[in-house]
Design a protein around this motif. Structure first.
Motif, mmCIF file in Angstrom:
data_model
loop_
_atom_site.group_PDB
_atom_site.id
_atom_site.type_symbol
_atom_site.label_atom_id
_atom_site.label_comp_id
_atom_site.label_asym_id
_atom_site.label_seq_id
_atom_site.Cartn_x
_atom_site.Cartn_y
_atom_site.Cartn_z
ATOM 1 N N TRP A 77 0.805 -1.350 -0.098
ATOM 2 C CA TRP A 77 -0.034 0.057 0.000
ATOM 3 C C TRP A 77 0.949 1.236 0.022
ATOM 4 N N LEU B 25 2.013 1.831 -3.560
ATOM 5 C CA LEU B 25 0.834 1.930 -4.358
ATOM 6 C C LEU B 25 0.637 3.418 -4.441
ATOM 7 N N SER C 182 -0.252 5.586 -7.939
ATOM 8 C CA SER C 182 -1.615 6.081 -7.806
ATOM 9 C C SER C 182 -1.692 7.656 -8.252
ATOM 10 N N THR D 128 -0.872 8.016 -11.779
ATOM 11 C CA THR D 128 -1.901 7.526 -12.854
ATOM 12 C C THR D 128 -2.930 8.510 -12.948
#
Length: 325
Positions: A182, A185, A189, A192
């Protein structure tokens, strides 16, 4: 505005220092519905926000980790150099491709403002922006769709930060902590979402975003590896040693390599005899196997060599100027 004049034999050329490269402009079809989107005056992620996401945020996180966690100036130095290199290379390559390819953005017709009712000149031919456009101030940027600069820069900075954090938490130590996943990530993220925002603003096609993301990811990984070992290395959290060593503390590369091998190999060969010394130094055999350091210093290496060497100044051992794995 200052104009410089250069004299050549038989001719005179005047150069404008503020002149921008126009770049290649591809012809397009007026009936192409993918180019009929409205021009957005305000972007969801502005250029200033992009610099904060791709540059300021990773640099600040690297600074905090270097000062608080690793307490190593050399780690800060290597981390910032790699980040600066990755973003500069990504920006250069992205702009070269943009100018050379000249792909129209999805909002090119709104920028161009062709005459109402205009169609392509003849069947099987495309329109030229220099002929049909009535507005010219937004055309240069309108033909720089491929690849997405927001996507390439955001992914470059965030991927570099992801590798930096993955090395610090030893993501490849085969222990499977979910919080590490996490944690890593979050930067991906963010990159993105930046790329998706460019599609929402109709600044780029989907293929522009994919190409920019892949470009930034590749360059971010490559530049990270110039300063840090791979994530599978037991000392992946430490940067490479300086190319110019310090005279008062530097060891011969072969001696440094032998010291590291003795430190890591000795823990695997003599678990029973080394357990007491490990407990005295506050370090376990599993820590030695993955190259974990206590307080920024290699305790076992210090005991074998009889001298103190800080983690940030030592780095990963080199042999002949190349990292030893």
């Amino acid at each position: 505005m200052q104009i410089r004049t250069i004299f050549y034999p038989n001719r005179c050329t005047r150069l404008d220092p503020h002149h921008k490269v126009e770049g290649f402009r591809r012809t397009f079809s007026i009936s192409d519905t993918s180019l009929h989107h409205q021009y957005a005056t305000n972007s969801r992620v502005s250029s200033a926000n992009l610099y904060v996401i791709a540059l300021v945020a990773p640099a600040a996180i690297i600074l905090l980790i270097s000062l608080i966690v690793t307490r190593s100036f050399w780690d800060l130095h290597s981390g910032w150099l790699g980040l600066a290199l990755s973003l500069s290379v990504t920006s250069t390559v992205t702009n070269i491709i943009k100018i050379t390819v000249g792909r129209p953005r999805p909002d090119i017709l709104d920028r161009c403002q062709p005459a109402p009712g205009l169609t392509n000149p003849t069947p099987y031919t495309l329109s030229d922006s220099r002929v049909i456009c009535t507005r010219l101030d937004l055309l240069n940027d309108g033909f720089r769709s491929f690849p997405s600069g927001h996507a390439s820069l955001s992914f470059c900075g965030m991927i570099y930060l992801t590798f930096y954090l993955a090395a610090k938490v030893h993501i490849s130590n085969q222990r499977g902590f979910s919080w590490k996943t996490w944690l890593l990530l979050a930067p991906i993220s963010g990159a993105t979402l930046v790329a998706i925002s460019r599609s929402m603003d109709y600044r780029h096609h989907a293929t522009d975003l994919i190409a920019g993301s892949l470009l930034g990811t590749a360059i971010g990984w490559y530049c990270y590896r110039q300063y840090y070992p791979p994530l599978s290395h037991p000392l992946c959290h430490r940067p490479y040693s300086p190319r110019i060593p310090r005279d008062e503390e530097d060891l011969d590369p072969e001696e440094a390599h032998a010291d590291e091998l003795e430190t890591l190999g000795g823990a695997r060969a003599s678990n029973s005899t080394s357990s007491s010394s490990h407990s005295e130094n506050g370090i376990t055999s599993s820590d030695l196997e993955r190259g974990t350091l206590v307080g920024g210093a290699n305790v076992a290496g210090k005991k074998n060599m009889g001298e103190e060497r800080r983690e940030g100044e030592e780095g990963v051992p080199l042999e002949g100027g190349r990292p030893v794995f």
